[in-house]
Write an enzyme that holds these catalytic residues in place. Sequence first.
Site, short mmCIF file in Angstrom:
data_model
loop_
_atom_site.label_atom_id
_atom_site.label_comp_id
_atom_site.label_asym_id
_atom_site.label_seq_id
_atom_site.Cartn_x
_atom_site.Cartn_y
_atom_site.Cartn_z
N GLU A 167 0.80 -1.23 0.00
CA GLU A 167 0.00 0.00 0.00
C GLU A 167 0.84 1.29 0.00
O GLU A 167 0.70 2.14 0.88
CB GLU A 167 -0.97 -0.01 1.19
CG GLU A 167 -1.92 -1.21 1.15
CD GLU A 167 -2.83 -1.30 2.37
OE1 GLU A 167 -2.79 -0.40 3.23
OE2 GLU A 167 -3.57 -2.29 2.46
N ASN A 208 2.11 -4.64 -3.38
CA ASN A 208 0.70 -4.99 -3.19
C ASN A 208 -0.09 -3.74 -2.79
O ASN A 208 0.39 -2.93 -2.00
CB ASN A 208 0.63 -6.04 -2.06
CG ASN A 208 -0.72 -6.69 -1.90
OD1 ASN A 208 -1.29 -7.20 -2.85
ND2 ASN A 208 -1.23 -6.69 -0.67
N HIS A 244 -10.39 -5.97 -2.37
CA HIS A 244 -11.45 -5.83 -1.35
C HIS A 244 -12.60 -5.09 -2.03
O HIS A 244 -12.60 -3.86 -2.11
CB HIS A 244 -10.93 -5.07 -0.13
CG HIS A 244 -9.87 -5.80 0.63
ND1 HIS A 244 -10.12 -7.00 1.25
CD2 HIS A 244 -8.56 -5.51 0.86
CE1 HIS A 244 -9.02 -7.42 1.84
NE2 HIS A 244 -8.05 -6.53 1.61
N GLU A 272 -6.18 -10.49 -1.95
CA GLU A 272 -6.98 -10.34 -0.72
C GLU A 272 -8.47 -10.25 -1.06
O GLU A 272 -9.21 -9.43 -0.49
CB GLU A 272 -6.53 -9.12 0.07
CG GLU A 272 -5.05 -9.13 0.42
CD GLU A 272 -4.59 -7.92 1.23
OE1 GLU A 272 -5.43 -7.28 1.90
OE2 GLU A 272 -3.37 -7.62 1.19
N ASP A 274 -12.25 -10.27 -1.27
CA ASP A 274 -13.55 -10.46 -0.62
C ASP A 274 -14.53 -9.49 -1.26
O ASP A 274 -14.14 -8.48 -1.85
CB ASP A 274 -13.51 -10.30 0.92
CG ASP A 274 -12.80 -9.05 1.41
OD1 ASP A 274 -12.84 -8.01 0.71
OD2 ASP A 274 -12.20 -9.09 2.49
#
Length: 466
Positions: A167, A208, A244, A272, A274
Amino acid sequence: MKLQSLRRTALGTLAAASLVIGGAVSGHAADSPQPGAAAEPVLRDLAAAKGIYYGTAVTASKLNGTYGAVVGEQFDSITPGNEMKWESVEPTRGSYNWSGADAVVDYAEAHGQKVRGHTLVWHSQLPGWVSNGSWTADSLRTVMNDHIAAEAGRYKGRIDHWDVVNEPFNEDGTRRQSVFQTAIGDSYIADALRAARAADPTAKLYVNDYNVEGINAKSTALYNLVKSLKEQGVPIDGVGLQAHLILGQVPSTLQANIQRFADLGVDVAITELDIRMTVPPTSAQLTQQKAEYKAVTNACLAVARCEGVTVWGFTDSDSWIPDVFEGYGAATPYDENFQPKPAYYGIAEALGWSDGGTNPTGACAVTYTVQNQWNSGFTAQVTVKNTSTAAVNGWKLAWSWPAGQRVTQAWNATVTQSGTAVTAADAGYNAAIAPGATATFGFNGSWSGGNTAPTAFALNGTTCTA
């Protein structure tokens, strides 16, 4: 090593605990698949056959019992959710706690799984001695490199991918003003990647970030960073797109974005994944979530250099979403009781699984008829036919109104509505629908401006023929 027999023994028939009936997950437990039913899909095996991995983030302390059995059975890559973050492994300078990280790596090796190391350099979950220190560029670079050498060096040869830097960008594509950015400057990312390569020459090294799944200002900044690093000869092997996501907001440019990074000569991973929604979820929402998990998986499969997909926790009981986004949840492929949701089957279908035709999509048919209509209201009748070869025992039919109608009264079903989403549940006495049989219910509703019929219905999460 796939350890097929070990995984089958560990899980037994757990994956069959949600029966596939009428093409839908019924939620009733069973000790074994019903006669004529296809075996439940195993995601790791399906993914391997497609040349990718399918992974999950895990919590080390939960890697036992049912949780541990599902992780070992279904996934061929695991990511420690928190156990490798700086505050966990080096809470004070030069003093290390490897217990959680060791547990994850040991579990993975015992179950024939890859490990994504997460994460070496991140602005968050830092120990106070790092985030609150008074640093020069040289002093913080030394601390950062020492930390990377210690952690990546400890697991040398045992980590498949490292999220080396996590990030680094703001939403507008500018550099996030982390302690590393402010003290060291732009070069901290290259410094970290070089240190990671020195510590573990065989691990693939990634940068990432989140909200970089589609083509936008932030993902373009990441693209330009990777291009620059490659031109400088800095060791970078891949880009992680966290994913996300919010239901209904999967970027239309996801595949194109994966492809443009691949065209730079680096691998890409969904790291990641979801897909959160408002809770409690409706059947229509779960059906849409299934389609979106399938779409994200397909986007990865469509690009040769997409290495794989990791879901950020496979079960809603281990998801971070409810603690961070009030009113949202149900973001993972399994519910809180470790039962597969429609999303699980969407992933499996993207990976090439078929239930053998015993419970195909469209194993139900819906007839919707407006029997009477007046200036502000109407009466409708809905007939659901089970076109599969197995009985439906307990049903919920979901649809969305195309013109903002509302149900005011219902019979032979319990009907609830949230916004445009409607769910009709059986009335108990009509819960069973034998193969070829029907169930009928009716309702009164209100309308204004238009009374267009719904175009899509889902029975227990599976799309019906309308």
